[in-house]
Motif scaffolding. Structure first.
Motif, short mmCIF file in Angstrom:
data_model
loop_
_atom_site.label_atom_id
_atom_site.label_comp_id
_atom_site.label_asym_id
_atom_site.label_seq_id
_atom_site.Cartn_x
_atom_site.Cartn_y
_atom_site.Cartn_z
N TYR A 297 44.44 36.17 43.35
CA TYR A 297 43.51 35.59 44.32
C TYR A 297 44.11 35.65 45.73
O TYR A 297 43.44 36.07 46.69
N ASP B 50 32.46 30.63 45.79
CA ASP B 50 33.89 30.28 45.63
C ASP B 50 34.23 30.06 44.15
O ASP B 50 35.28 30.49 43.66
N GLN C 150 34.90 33.13 42.32
CA GLN C 150 36.25 33.68 42.50
C GLN C 150 37.19 33.18 41.41
O GLN C 150 38.05 33.91 40.92
N VAL C 151 37.04 31.91 41.08
CA VAL C 151 37.91 31.31 40.05
C VAL C 151 37.66 32.02 38.72
O VAL C 151 38.58 32.34 37.97
N ILE D 257 40.43 26.78 46.22
CA ILE D 257 40.19 27.81 45.20
C ILE D 257 41.44 28.04 44.34
O ILE D 257 41.35 27.99 43.10
N PRO D 258 42.62 28.23 44.96
CA PRO D 258 43.79 28.39 44.09
C PRO D 258 44.10 27.14 43.26
O PRO D 258 44.62 27.25 42.15
N PRO E 157 46.67 34.97 37.91
CA PRO E 157 45.42 34.77 38.65
C PRO E 157 45.62 34.20 40.06
O PRO E 157 44.89 34.58 40.98
N SER F 119 43.87 38.92 47.25
CA SER F 119 42.53 39.51 47.36
C SER F 119 41.96 39.48 48.77
O SER F 119 41.04 40.21 49.10
N HIS G 122 39.07 35.67 38.54
CA HIS G 122 40.52 35.83 38.33
C HIS G 122 41.03 35.21 37.04
O HIS G 122 42.11 35.56 36.58
N TYR H 277 40.28 37.04 49.97
CA TYR H 277 39.06 36.22 50.00
C TYR H 277 39.26 34.97 50.88
O TYR H 277 38.38 34.60 51.66
N ILE I 211 41.98 27.43 40.28
CA ILE I 211 42.55 28.45 39.38
C ILE I 211 43.73 27.85 38.61
O ILE I 211 43.82 27.98 37.39
#
Ligand code: RM4
Ligand code: MN
Length: 388
Positions: free
Chosen positions: A365, A48, A51-52, A295-296, A361, A368, A55, A370, A299
């Motif tokens: 995300y 995870d 992922q950050v 996750i967002p 980003p 994506s 992006h 994910y 980000i």
């Protein structure tokens, strides 16, 4: 005004470290609201975190917390991180979640418990060796609740003894970062309550002991950038734990509650030439995402730190010095505010495009897939959280 290319280059080099615990479930003492797709293992946390980085392009490491992120084979775990495009960052010790630590860990009056806590800290250095991590972060919940409960000075001596043993164990290129926090979970005394206490211990140890400033660990109204300036001046700012607070140690997203404070901090960093990784200041996030998707939110936090850094880089240093030396109070303040009030989002979007990334980003995300993938693929097993 610094040339735009130079600003972009500095931003491309600047790195933010993510905390593994931001990806697990968390909450308050009232309730933990679980989320779908939460990692069940440290390996999934690293995926995870990757992922950050994928992006944002500027978050290539993930801090671990031991024992939350205990694995059987740390070299294998580090290889998993690398194969996902990131690396294992700071190793955070945890000597606050064991029944034995009711009266403290390394400051405990019982030498047996002090030895147990020290053994854990040394184990964390073993993990640094196995993962290639360069930094050990120490935060102690140690303290007392009642006047007379224990001897304040004796506790400092015990702390100094443990720190010296850990410092002596560090390998070349490894550092010890000592974090402070003014209160909680102890309410009468805290054994490392402030930057002065942390700095005194670091100075007694040697140059590879450095202070960590967790932005959430101060009394309301504290001028954190002054502390940052002092530590930079002393060559002892090891890094930050960024987060936001409205009340105490809220651990909300960096730059959310007070983006102006984050800018003022980054202004001191930029002035000291400490933004680049070579300067040795670790820009870490120490956050939890209790109600927002994790996750967002990471980000967004990285972007908030980047925006503050970009604004700090845009301060017209020449004009600022000229105004300061002329005693032009309003002029000097205006130079700073001009930079702060600049919309740096187009510049950062452009930089990301130049780096081969999507300009937005969070949107990239979300598009994506994910999030959906982990929500459906991680239905079995226990989600990670504090104590997992
Ligand atoms: C502490 C401190 C440490 C963090 C723990 C979870 O308050 O901020 O950095 O590791 O919380
Ligand atoms: Mn912290």
């Amino acid at each position: 005004m610094r040339e735009e290319r130079a600003v972009k280059n500095a931003l491309a080099r600047h790195q933010v470290e993510l905390p593994s615990w931001a990806f697990g479930n968390s909450g308050t003492r009232f309730k933990v609201f679980g989320q779908p797709g939460v990692p069940r293992t440290p390996y999934e946390k690293a995926s995870d975190a990757a992922q950050v980085h994928a992006h944002t392009g500027v978050a290539p490491s993930m801090a671990v917390h031991i024992p939350w992120d205990k694995v059987d084979d740390y070299a294998d775990f580090a290889a998993h991180a690398t194969s996902n495009g990131i690396r294992v960052g700071t190793v955070n010790s945890n000597v606050f979640q064991d029944d034995d630590y009711k009266l403290g860990s390394v400051c405990n009056p019982d030498p047996k418990i002090r030895r147990k806590a020290l053994a854990h800290l040394l184990e964390c250095v073993d993990i640094m060796d196995a993962t290639g991590s360069g930094d050990l972060k120490l935060w102690f919940a140690d303290g007392t609740n009642y006047p007379g409960q224990d001897d304040i000075c004796a506790r400092q001596d015990r702390l100094a003894e443990a720190l010296a043993a850990v410092y002596a164990r560090l390998g070349p290129g490894q550092r010890m970062l000592l974090e402070y926090k003014l209160f909680e979970p102890s309410f009468y005394t805290t054994d490392v309550p402030d930057w002065g206490t942390s700095l005194l211990h670091c100075q007694a140890l040697g140059p590879r002991a450095q202070v960590v400033v967790d932005t959430g660990h101060h009394a309301p109204g504290t001028n954190i950038e002054f502390i940052v300036a002092q530590l930079l001046r002393a060559g002892r700012l090891g890094g930050f734990d960024f987060n936001s607070r409205f009340y105490a140690d809220d651990d909300l997203m960096a730059g959310a509650a007070d983006p102006f404070q984050l800018f003022r901090i980054m202004h001191e960093v930029v002035k000291a030439g400490a933004l680049a990784p070579a300067a040795g200041v670790a820009f870490m996030l120490d956050q939890c995402h209790n109600i927002e998707p994790k996750i967002p939110a990471q980000i967004r936090s990285v972007m908030n730190v980047q925006e503050a850094a970009a604004k700090a880089l845009l301060v017209d240093a020449g004009a600022l010095t000229a105004a300061q030396q002329a005693g032009d109070v309003l002029g000097a303040n205006a130079v700073l505010m001009d930079a702060y009030n600049t919309d740096v989002r187009p510049l950062l979007a452009e930089l990301r495009t130049e780096m081969g990334l999507a300009p937005d980003p969070v949107a990239a995300y979300l598009a994506s897939g994910y999030g959906e993938k982990i929500a459906s693929g991680r239905k079995e097993g226990a989600p990670a959280g504090w104590g997992a």
